[in-house]
Motif scaffolding. Sequence first.
Motif, PDB file in Angstrom:
ATOM      1  N   ARG A 181      58.009 -23.074   8.636  1.00 26.82           N
ATOM      2  CA  ARG A 181      57.832 -22.675   7.232  1.00 26.82           C
ATOM      3  C   ARG A 181      56.580 -23.325   6.637  1.00 26.82           C
ATOM      4  O   ARG A 181      55.825 -22.685   5.903  1.00 26.82           O
ATOM      5  CB  ARG A 181      59.062 -23.061   6.430  1.00 26.82           C
ATOM      6  CG  ARG A 181      58.957 -22.632   5.004  1.00 26.82           C
ATOM      7  CD  ARG A 181      60.256 -22.750   4.288  1.00 26.82           C
ATOM      8  NE  ARG A 181      60.055 -22.270   2.938  1.00 26.82           N
ATOM      9  CZ  ARG A 181      61.010 -21.858   2.155  1.00 26.82           C
ATOM     10  NH1 ARG A 181      62.242 -21.852   2.581  1.00 26.82           N
ATOM     11  NH2 ARG A 181      60.754 -21.443   0.937  1.00 26.82           N
ATOM     12  N   ILE A 182      56.349 -24.587   6.964  1.00 26.17           N
ATOM     13  CA  ILE A 182      55.167 -25.278   6.448  1.00 26.17           C
ATOM     14  C   ILE A 182      53.905 -24.734   7.110  1.00 26.17           C
ATOM     15  O   ILE A 182      52.864 -24.596   6.457  1.00 26.17           O
ATOM     16  CB  ILE A 182      55.306 -26.797   6.638  1.00 26.17           C
ATOM     17  CG1 ILE A 182      56.507 -27.291   5.821  1.00 26.17           C
ATOM     18  CG2 ILE A 182      54.035 -27.525   6.226  1.00 26.17           C
ATOM     19  CD1 ILE A 182      56.879 -28.727   6.054  1.00 26.17           C
ATOM     20  N   ASP A 209      54.479 -29.891  -2.237  1.00 28.26           N
ATOM     21  CA  ASP A 209      55.269 -28.703  -1.906  1.00 28.26           C
ATOM     22  C   ASP A 209      55.649 -28.712  -0.428  1.00 28.26           C
ATOM     23  O   ASP A 209      56.783 -28.371  -0.071  1.00 28.26           O
ATOM     24  CB  ASP A 209      54.492 -27.420  -2.226  1.00 28.26           C
ATOM     25  CG  ASP A 209      54.365 -27.146  -3.700  1.00 28.26           C
ATOM     26  OD1 ASP A 209      55.088 -27.779  -4.491  1.00 28.26           O
ATOM     27  OD2 ASP A 209      53.531 -26.293  -4.070  1.00 28.26           O
ATOM     28  N   CYS A 210      54.703 -29.073   0.412  1.00 25.45           N
ATOM     29  CA  CYS A 210      54.990 -29.146   1.850  1.00 25.45           C
ATOM     30  C   CYS A 210      56.048 -30.202   2.141  1.00 25.45           C
ATOM     31  O   CYS A 210      56.958 -29.972   2.941  1.00 25.45           O
ATOM     32  CB  CYS A 210      53.712 -29.453   2.631  1.00 25.45           C
ATOM     33  SG  CYS A 210      52.515 -28.106   2.623  1.00 25.45           S
ATOM     34  N   LEU A 242      53.413 -34.991   8.371  1.00 27.33           N
ATOM     35  CA  LEU A 242      52.785 -33.961   7.533  1.00 27.33           C
ATOM     36  C   LEU A 242      51.538 -34.498   6.844  1.00 27.33           C
ATOM     37  O   LEU A 242      50.503 -33.836   6.811  1.00 27.33           O
ATOM     38  CB  LEU A 242      53.769 -33.456   6.483  1.00 27.33           C
ATOM     39  CG  LEU A 242      54.752 -32.403   6.925  1.00 27.33           C
ATOM     40  CD1 LEU A 242      55.711 -32.063   5.802  1.00 27.33           C
ATOM     41  CD2 LEU A 242      54.032 -31.170   7.391  1.00 27.33           C
ATOM     42  N   MET A 253      53.159 -21.695   5.259  1.00 31.59           N
ATOM     43  CA  MET A 253      52.607 -22.044   3.938  1.00 31.59           C
ATOM     44  C   MET A 253      51.119 -22.395   4.053  1.00 31.59           C
ATOM     45  O   MET A 253      50.318 -21.956   3.219  1.00 31.59           O
ATOM     46  CB  MET A 253      53.349 -23.247   3.342  1.00 31.59           C
ATOM     47  CG  MET A 253      54.710 -22.943   2.783  1.00 31.59           C
ATOM     48  SD  MET A 253      55.587 -24.429   2.234  1.00 31.59           S
ATOM     49  CE  MET A 253      54.489 -25.074   0.981  1.00 31.59           C
ATOM     50  N   HIS A 260      59.652 -29.201   1.855  1.00 28.59           N
ATOM     51  CA  HIS A 260      60.245 -28.353   2.897  1.00 28.59           C
ATOM     52  C   HIS A 260      60.465 -29.120   4.195  1.00 28.59           C
ATOM     53  O   HIS A 260      60.696 -28.503   5.241  1.00 28.59           O
ATOM     54  CB  HIS A 260      59.349 -27.141   3.163  1.00 28.59           C
ATOM     55  CG  HIS A 260      59.248 -26.222   2.001  1.00 28.59           C
ATOM     56  ND1 HIS A 260      60.263 -25.367   1.631  1.00 28.59           N
ATOM     57  CD2 HIS A 260      58.257 -26.034   1.095  1.00 28.59           C
ATOM     58  CE1 HIS A 260      59.896 -24.687   0.565  1.00 28.59           C
ATOM     59  NE2 HIS A 260      58.680 -25.077   0.218  1.00 28.59           N
ATOM     60  N   ALA A 261      60.358 -30.443   4.138  1.00 35.46           N
ATOM     61  CA  ALA A 261      60.536 -31.260   5.341  1.00 35.46           C
ATOM     62  C   ALA A 261      61.470 -32.430   5.039  1.00 35.46           C
ATOM     63  O   ALA A 261      61.645 -32.821   3.880  1.00 35.46           O
ATOM     64  CB  ALA A 261      59.181 -31.781   5.811  1.00 35.46           C
TER      65      ALA A 261
END
Length: 171
Positions: free
Chosen positions: A64-65, A18-19, A31, A68, A22-23
């Motif tokens: 955003r991450i 999921d992370c 990440l 999260m 978003h990248a």
Amino acid sequence: AKVLGCAWQRCTVHFLRDCFGHARKDQHGLLGALIRPIFAADNLEQARDRLSEAVAHLDGRLGRIATMLEDAEPEILAFYAFPSSHWSKLRSTNPLERFNKEVGRRTDVVGIFPDDRSLIRLAGMVCIEQNDEWLVGRGYLSAESISLVLAGPAEHTQTEIKEDTPALQAA
């Protein structure tokens, strides 16, 4: 919530995916280097420290991450409340996914069920088979480690679990 201390335990692999979603692709290495060590920590405090460091590092670049990670902290770290021998089994949803696939495979063979009760009966039998396999065959969690969990959190946090591995015998 009574067992885990939160509403649910998120799968660490799916959370990382999921992370990544978003990248940008070129940020996936960074990440992974920041998030994977959170799940490889020796204890909950170390995991929380690593999570805080990751959030601080990501806050400017990938806000955003970072959000999260902060929001999901109780859900992605819930497995640390159990004995360390359980962590690899609880941090992933692989057994649940395997079980759901088996239910799907069995129901596909039948195709159309005459009523809801017949579907429930078949799915219930798959549940019973899986339970028996975990109890008798390939034990999912050892009886000794389960007894530590049932005893309470204070008893299993400092106790080391020594599981006997049967020695291989020459044929």
